[in-house]
Design an enzyme around this catalytic site. Structure first.
Site, PDB file in Angstrom:
ATOM      1  N   CYS A  36       0.835  -1.207   0.000  1.00 49.36           N
ATOM      2  CA  CYS A  36       0.000   0.000   0.000  1.00 49.36           C
ATOM      3  C   CYS A  36       0.870   1.258   0.000  1.00 49.36           C
ATOM      4  CB  CYS A  36      -0.914  -0.006   1.221  1.00 49.36           C
ATOM      5  SG  CYS A  36      -0.022   0.063   2.785  1.00 49.36           S
ATOM      6  N   CYS A  46       3.104   1.622   2.965  1.00 45.79           N
ATOM      7  CA  CYS A  46       4.267   0.730   2.893  1.00 45.79           C
ATOM      8  C   CYS A  46       5.336   1.308   1.969  1.00 45.79           C
ATOM      9  CB  CYS A  46       3.849  -0.656   2.405  1.00 45.79           C
ATOM     10  SG  CYS A  46       2.616  -1.437   3.459  1.00 45.79           S
TER      11      CYS A  46
END
Length: 77
Positions: free
Chosen positions: A10, A13
């Site tokens: 994501c 991240c």
């Protein structure tokens, strides 16, 4: 030093990985950075919330995006 960025990929991240790379660059230290995106591996590594940063097998941050300053602190202590 081995640094693992744990998360499904994501935006949080991705930002965590970028912050880790920036901290390594600013500190001018050698480190192997890997990404762990397999959800089954998260629990094996002791991560319940992502993103997470693991340094040499120890979970340093979990469940939030660390700042570059935070990363630098735990890489140098």
């Amino acid at each position: 030093m081995k640094i693992e960025v744990v998360g499904p990929g994501c935006q949080r991240c991705i930002t965590t990985e970028q912050n880790v790379k920036e901290a390594i660059k600013q500190l001018d230290i050698a480190a192997e950075i890997t990404k762990v995106t397999n959800v089954a591996e998260f629990a094996k590594k002791g991560v319940m919330f992502t993103p997470a940063v693991i340094v040499d097998g120890e979970v340093k941050i979990s469940g939030r995006v660390p700042t570059v300053d935070e990363i630098e602190k735990f890489l140098t202590t």
